[in-house]
Design an enzyme around this catalytic site. Structure first.
Site, PDB file in Angstrom:
ATOM      1  CB  SER A  35     -14.255   4.394   2.750  1.00 35.01           C
ATOM      2  OG  SER A  35     -15.969   3.923   2.936  1.00 35.01           O
ATOM      3  CG  ASP A  43     -16.177   6.809   5.274  1.00 36.39           C
ATOM      4  OD1 ASP A  43     -14.893   7.031   4.781  1.00 36.39           O
ATOM      5  OD2 ASP A  43     -16.958   6.296   4.435  1.00 36.39           O
TER       6      ASP A  43
END
Length: 374
Positions: free
Chosen positions: A136, A251
């Site tokens: 991320s 993610d």
């Protein structure tokens, strides 16, 4: 801070064998009204969708960088100041005789300043980085660093504009995200080389596949993989990565906020030994985020540095410089102790020497290495 887009005239050099194109710096001003309305709605319902606090995004402004070059290496960075300087699990460093480390950069909502500060502490300590694992926000920061950007240049690129200017409404929100990361991907194509193989330093990102399985991507298309690692469900559209099956991807922090275990398994499969790791762990922003208990992984020779949540948002990254300096100061003692511990265990090894021996900021580690050889 001078813009990297000013090239040599600003006193900054672009990474080797990459070109920089000029682009105007945008201010963190007001955002388009329709995007502001959409994000206000997301903020209103985020406690229900993503947990009681903020989320764990990782998208950021960009810079201008073309093809990469250089030799692939390996390193991953983790460090933790809370409760001393623990060493978890055990990595086999027998094949890594140059006192090198791997860096691991966790997920953390827009925590670009903290990651940049951590990387600055790594650079100031003259750590020989072999590889980087990013998830991320850590994927965005780590990709630039692995491409040859200095920590200061990473900070410059990730604070160039407020994130809102790189977000677009999704044309297909029914696929699982209200906002498209297409502009982020395009910006990353300007900043990064096209593939992982073109990076100067070995790098991997963590993502979650369409079937819900966690996956490490370390080859093929780079900009799309980095953006995919930051695609928060319901907020961002999942991102397809060319050449990668099981996509589109989301993610990776939903499953594992650090990716340490997967990275170490990858290291073991390479058969070249496992370097000690320096881990930068940002406090979780959502109760729906994945695992981040480094101790429970059973991995050894790991130093963890913990940083608080960023406290920023899509419209403003706050006092970026202050956050960066605080993170750097927070990480320095743990990193220096980790390096000292490694040097003392291998005093007969010729240590990595900085190409800038006159740089006073690198003296502490150099002195420790000289003492170990004495």
């Amino acid at each position: 801070m001078q813009s990297l887009h000013q090239g040599k005239s600003a006193g900054l050099n672009c990474p080797p064998r990459q070109t920089c194109r000029s682009s105007s710096r945008q201010s963190h001003g007001s955002a388009p009204s329709f995007l502001r309305l959409a994000l206000d709605c997301i903020s209103l319902f985020s406690p229900v969708i993503l947990g009681p606090t903020t989320w764990g995004l990782s998208s950021g402004p960009a810079k201008t960088f073309k093809t990469g070059s250089g030799k692939r290496s390996s390193s991953l960075c983790f460090s933790s100041l809370s409760g001393g300087l623990p060493s978890f699990g055990t990595g086999d460093g027998s094949a890594w005789l140059d006192n090198s480390f791997d860096l691991v950069l966790s997920s953390g909502f827009l925590a670009f300043a903290s990651h940049s500060g951590f990387l600055k502490a790594v650079s100031d300590a003259d750590v020989n980085v072999r590889g980087v694992m990013g998830t991320s926000a850590g994927a965005l920061s780590g990709s630039l660093y692995s491409a040859g950007y200095s920590p200061r240049q990473v900070a410059e690129e990730l604070s160039r504009v407020a994130p809102i200017y790189l977000l677009r409404p999704s044309c297909v929100p029914w696929r699982g995200g209200a906002i498209s990361l297409s502009a982020v991907v395009n910006r990353l194509k300007d900043l990064l080389p096209p593939t992982f193989e073109d990076l100067k330093t070995e790098f991997a990102v963590g993502v979650v596949a369409k079937n819900g399985e966690y996956k490490l991507i370390d080859s093929g298309a780079l900009p799309e993989a980095v953006a995919a690692s930051a695609a928060i469900p319901f907020v961002f559209e999942p991102v397809a990565v060319p050449g990668q099956a099981q996509g589109p991807f989301r993610d990776g922090g939903l499953y594992d906020r650090t990716g340490l275990k997967a990275w170490r398994q990858r290291r073991a499969a390479q058969g070249r030994g496992i370097p000690p790791a320096l881990v930068h762990l940002i406090a979780r922003s959502s109760s729906f985020s994945g695992a981040d208990d480094v101790e429970s992984t059973g991995e050894r020779r790991v130093t963890v540095v913990r940083s608080p949540k960023s406290g920023v948002n899509f419209f403003s990254l706050g006092d970026f410089e202050e956050q960066l300096e605080m993170a750097s100061t927070r990480a320095q003692p743990a990193i220096l102790q980790a390096v000292e511990r490694t040097v003392r265990k291998t005093p007969n090894i010729v240590p990595y020497l900085s190409p800038k021996p006159s740089d006073e900021s690198r003296r502490p580690v150099r002195l420790m290495r000289e003492a170990a050889q004495a």
